[in-house]
Design a protein around this motif. Structure first.
Motif, PDB file in Angstrom:
ATOM      1  N   GLN A  75      -6.510 -11.604   1.178  1.00 19.89           N
ATOM      2  CA  GLN A  75      -6.701 -12.142   2.529  1.00 19.89           C
ATOM      3  C   GLN A  75      -6.525 -13.652   2.537  1.00 19.89           C
ATOM      4  N   ASP A  78      -2.840 -14.528   2.181  1.00 21.76           N
ATOM      5  CA  ASP A  78      -2.132 -14.216   3.422  1.00 21.76           C
ATOM      6  C   ASP A  78      -2.379 -15.296   4.474  1.00 21.76           C
ATOM      7  N   ARG A 222      -1.068  -3.474  17.681  1.00 23.85           N
ATOM      8  CA  ARG A 222      -0.605  -2.526  16.673  1.00 23.85           C
ATOM      9  C   ARG A 222      -0.557  -1.117  17.229  1.00 23.85           C
ATOM     10  N   THR A 352       3.142   3.307   0.221  1.00 21.54           N
ATOM     11  CA  THR A 352       1.786   2.864  -0.077  1.00 21.54           C
ATOM     12  C   THR A 352       0.831   4.050  -0.019  1.00 21.54           C
ATOM     13  N   ARG A 358      -8.993   0.054   0.878  1.00 21.40           N
ATOM     14  CA  ARG A 358      -7.892  -0.841   0.524  1.00 21.40           C
ATOM     15  C   ARG A 358      -6.826  -0.936   1.606  1.00 21.40           C
ATOM     16  N   LEU A 359      -6.860  -0.029   2.571  1.00 21.56           N
ATOM     17  CA  LEU A 359      -5.891  -0.085   3.657  1.00 21.56           C
ATOM     18  C   LEU A 359      -6.372  -0.934   4.825  1.00 21.56           C
ATOM     19  N   ARG A 362      -4.211  -3.557   7.090  1.00 12.88           N
ATOM     20  CA  ARG A 362      -2.782  -3.365   6.865  1.00 12.88           C
ATOM     21  C   ARG A 362      -2.160  -2.525   7.980  1.00 12.88           C
ATOM     22  N   GLU A 363      -0.840  -2.631   8.112  1.00 11.75           N
ATOM     23  CA  GLU A 363      -0.148  -2.023   9.246  1.00 11.75           C
ATOM     24  C   GLU A 363       1.149  -1.366   8.781  1.00 11.75           C
ATOM     25  N   TYR A 364       1.419  -0.157   9.339  1.00 13.01           N
ATOM     26  CA  TYR A 364       2.619   0.591   8.977  1.00 13.01           C
ATOM     27  C   TYR A 364       3.185   1.260  10.225  1.00 13.01           C
ATOM     28  N   ARG A 395      -4.047   2.551  11.457  1.00 13.74           N
ATOM     29  CA  ARG A 395      -3.109   1.706  10.696  1.00 13.74           C
ATOM     30  C   ARG A 395      -1.684   1.772  11.243  1.00 13.74           C
TER      31      ARG A 395
END
Length: 452
Positions: A75, A78, A222, A352, A358-359, A362-364, A395
């Motif tokens: 973090q 980033d 998102r 991933t 851990r997710l 995050r974005e997908y 996510r």
């Protein structure tokens, strides 16, 4: 749309204007308010990092040096890269531990970034960023005028106490719907006390300072219009939010026709509606259920084989759905390892695969989720934790496909919550039992049965 989930009326709602108004109010209280703290609640994908970067730049431009506290090294790195990208002329300090590989080596290539293991070596810089763990062992001659605490709901109150003397005023930004702070030590002996060290930093802060300004970001950029109503209803009933896009603004298309299998049918359902449930027969299974794991891997394989492409507000041209834009979410690390092995057997790389913890953040484009309660004989507090399901279901930008064994609704009814009620402890709402039922009721409308 599931029953009980209101369909948003977009005719009288301007997401850009709503988000801009909320941001201006937050920045006004941060720069011009007279309180020692400002709290901001952010739903998934609402631009939390964008807010942190903008607030940091405006404080620096006003001649007010600040420290930024994040919870992990990833973090921190980033945020430093985002600051450098947004303002290449702004000097930023990256305070890190003395351990090898303590920060992303790409920072060494950024001219505006200075790295150091001691705060004294970064003295005079307008912005210094580090983890809460690093700040806890930092001593300064004078406190910073300002601080920004990122992911404040994932920070334990004892961690806040160790750094509180380093700054005079702070902006606390976080997502209240995500996983609670993690602790390897039992904390029942402190439950209900005002100084419970296992409580989140924000909870303890507001318990002692209930009159601090509180804001919320009202728009998720998102989550698509197909997902925001469910996530808002199930996990944020008291702080609702809207999607920044409307129905039809995003599309997931498949270049190869369906072969008629259950796996392809659930992929088609998700591409059309944003959700899909691949449901296996009811059965009590080991945690690494081989059939469910294979189902997850086959869904990913077919998403790639069928030439998926996404269209969104980011541009008029379709973008290919590549492996790096797909994620698989699980509750346990051994489940993630089993999925990785199954994907490798199918020749899939670059996807991933990780746990909800851990997710976070995050974005997908597409996510495939192994439901935390699939195949279980019981519903434990761990698997019912609201934040775990919230992370797994929030996510994606286009579609989420859940793989689960039949019977979870009955399992929930047979295992109501038995957590003890403790005086002085605020009851978290919604609880995992209710949130699971809300999500399952919605997924039932997108169910595709599978008999392996």
């Amino acid at each position: 749309m599931s029953r009980g989930i209101p369909a948003p009326d977009r005719t009288d709602f301007d997401p850009g204007a709503a988000a801009a108004a909320a941001t201006e109010a937050i920045l006004h209280d941060t720069l011009h308010g007279d309180r020692r703290g400002v709290v901001v609640d952010s739903p998934p994908g609402a631009g939390k990092s964008t807010l942190v970067v903008r607030a940091a730049r405006e404080l620096a431009a006003a001649g007010r040096p600040l420290m930024i506290v994040a919870q992990t090294n990833a973090q921190v790195d980033d945020l430093v890269l985002r600051l450098a990208e947004k303002d290449p002329e702004l000097p930023v300090g990256r305070l890190h531990s003395s351990e090898p590989g303590a920060y992303d080596p790409v920072l060494d290539e950024v001219d505006s970034v200075r790295t150091a293991a001691k705060a004294a070596d970064l003295k005079g810089l307008p912005i210094v960023v580090a983890t809460a763990a690093k700040w806890a062992y930092t001593k300064v001659d004078e406190p910073w005028p300002h601080a920004i605490v990122d992911e404040a709901y994932q920070m334990r109150s004892d961690a806040l106490l160790t750094v509180a003397g380093l700054f005079e005023r702070a902006l606390f930004v976080g997502d209240p719907g995500q996983l609670d702070p993690f602790s390897v030590v039992g904390a029942d002996q402190w439950a209900g006390l005002s100084y419970d060290p296992s409580a989140s930093a924000v909870s303890t802060l507001l318990a002692h300072n209930p009159d601090l300004p509180q804001h919320r970001l009202p728009v998720s950029w998102r989550l698509p219009a197909s997902a925001a109503p469910l996530v808002s209803h199930a996990f944020y009933p008291y702080t609702p939010f809207r999607s920044g896009t409307g129905h039809g603004d995003r599309r997931l298309t498949l270049g190869v026709p369906s072969d008629g299998s259950a796996v392809d049918r659930v992929v088609d359902e998700a591409a059309e509606t944003g959700w899909g449930l691949l449901e296996l027969p009811a059965r009590h299974t080991p945690r690494t259920d081989p059939e469910a794991v294979r189902g997850v891997a086959l869904v990913v394989r077919r998403l790639l084989d069928r030439g998926g492409a996404t269209v969104s507000e980011r541009g008029p041209d379709p973008a290919p759905l590549t492996a790096d834009r797909i994620a698989v979410g699980t509750a346990h690390r051994d489940q993630a390892a089993a999925v990785r092995a199954a994907l490798a057997d199918l020749g899939v790389t670059g996807v991933t695969v990780d746990t909800a913890n851990r997710l976070q953040g995050r974005e997908y484009d597409v996510t495939v989720v192994l439901h935390p309660l699939s195949g279980r004989p019981d519903a434990t507090a761990f698997h019912l934790e609201t934040g775990r399901l919230c992370v797994l279901a929030s996510r994606h930008r286009h579609a989420c496909i859940v793989v689960c064994r039949e019977g979870v609704a009955q399992l929930l009814d047979e295992h109501p919550s038995t957590e003890p009620v403790q005086l002085g402890v605020t009851v978290k709402f919604p609880d995992g039992w209710e949130a699971n039922h809300a999500v399952l009721a919605h997924l039932a409308e997108h169910r595709v049965p599978w008999r392996p």
